[in-house]
Motif scaffolding. Structure first.
Motif: not given
Length: 371
Positions: A318-335
């Motif tokens: 999930h995290a890798t997929m979002l990072l690869a799509q350019g989603v900000h790491a802060k948003v992923i950290s919160e999720r």
């Protein structure tokens, strides 16, 4: 004043340490085994100097196993139940059998370093050794705070380092292939949630309908199921893990369909249904055993013919997929419920080089447009 005397072929000293404020009695320290009178006098002088300056520290004679138990009584009030069980397991099976008989004051850096080296030679992973070390260090920090030790000997030892294992995640095609096969299984929503929200296994199995707002498309992580599947734990792994997660439209649709199915099962089961309000549950409403979810996951992997990964790797996917799509790491950290963004960046640093390349390509694209 202290004095030196001969005893057989060796010498000993007796030092005056002052008056015990609790009993009102004079405290003395006797130490034997000096080969010469001069050695005994020198040792006595050092102690008398410390007593005079107020820096003398009387080492504790308590055994480490007893101190660990006292420390754990305090520590378990600040950690969750599952972490406390892990601590207790390491203490009873790893630490106490080897170091429990040693007096607190006899725990030297060399003794602890040899203990750590033995764990490594035994084949334990560096991450496991670090967990054991943290228990020892934490208990000895407590000993220093309680004035049972002058300093913490664990701070001087070196921990072994392993090469960082490469993280195994699925790419988009593998995700789609798995979800297509898994969609026919009753536990499909659990796998869908893991991939689309990054929730931990215990968080998914402890999720209740009252913590899901399908109208707003948000779920709240407020309860987890224990690793053995026998009890619910209020909150989550850490304070930061208690969080809200925005759901995708597809996930909302999956949950709505699943909710209707659960309602039918509840009606069919009648009074035998045990209602824990769980999103992921058995056909009778009871919690799904984590091991059963694992077995189902492994079976579906084989059917989908995708690379074998752990259930927890769906969180990484999930995290890798979002990072690869350019989603900000802060948003992923919160999720994901990480305590800070640094944790997220440290875990998923393997994705960053690709992101750097993409960033450079975007710069080229922007500059070429402006020409």
């Amino acid at each position: 004043m202290g004095y030196v005397k001969k005893e057989g072929s060796s010498w000993y000293f007796v030092a005056e340490l002052g008056v015990d404020p609790l009993t009102g009695k004079r405290k003395r320290k006797k130490q034997r085994g000096f080969k010469t009178k001069k050695d005994a006098e020198k040792a006595l002088a050092l102690i008398e100097a410390e007593v005079f300056k107020g820096t003398y520290f009387e080492p504790s004679s308590i055994y480490f196993k007893d101190h660990l138990c006292e420390w754990f009584k305090v520590k378990k009030n600040s950690i969750n139940i599952q972490t406390a069980q892990v601590y207790e397991n390491y203490m009873n099976n790893r630490i106490i059998p080897v170091l429990g008989h040693v007096q607190l004051s006899q725990l030297t850096p060399m003794l602890l370093q040899n203990y750590v080296n033995d764990l490594k030679e035994e084949g334990l992973a560096s991450s496991t050794i670090k967990k054991i070390y943290n228990i020892i260090k934490g208990s000895l920090d407590y000993a220093v705070n309680m004035e049972l030790l002058l300093s913490n000997p664990a701070k001087k030892i070196q921990l072994p380092k392993d090469k960082k294992k490469e993280m195994t995640v699925w790419d988009i095609d593998e995700i789609k292939a798995f979800l297509k096969v898994a969609s026919r299984d009753r536990l499909y929503p659990a796998f869908h949630l893991a991939i689309t929200t990054g929730m931990r296994r215990g968080e998914i199995l402890g999720l209740r309908w009252k913590d899901v707002d399908l109208d707003k498309g948000v779920l709240y992580v407020r309860q987890t199921l224990s690793k053995d599947g026998k009890k619910f734990l209020s909150g989550a792994k850490t304070d930061s893990s208690v969080r809200s997660i925005k759901l995708s439209n597809e996930t909302i649709a999956v949950l709505k369909k699943h909710k209707a199915r659960v309602a039918k099962e509840k009606l069919k089961c009648g009074p035998d249904y045990v209602d824990y309000d769980l999103v992921i549950c058995t056909s009778k409403g009871t919690p799904v055993n984590p091991e059963n979810l694992k077995r189902t996951f492994e079976r579906l992997i084989k059917e989908a013919k995708v690379p074998k990964i752990r259930f927890h790797d769906l969180r990484h996917t999930h995290a890798t997929m979002l990072l690869a799509q350019g989603v900000h790491a802060k948003v992923i950290s919160e999720r994901l419920g990480h305590s800070n963004i640094k944790t997220t960046l440290d875990i998923y640093s393997h994705v960053l080089p690709n992101m750097q390349e993409e960033a450079a390509n975007q710069i080229d694209a922007l500059l070429s447009k402006s020409n």
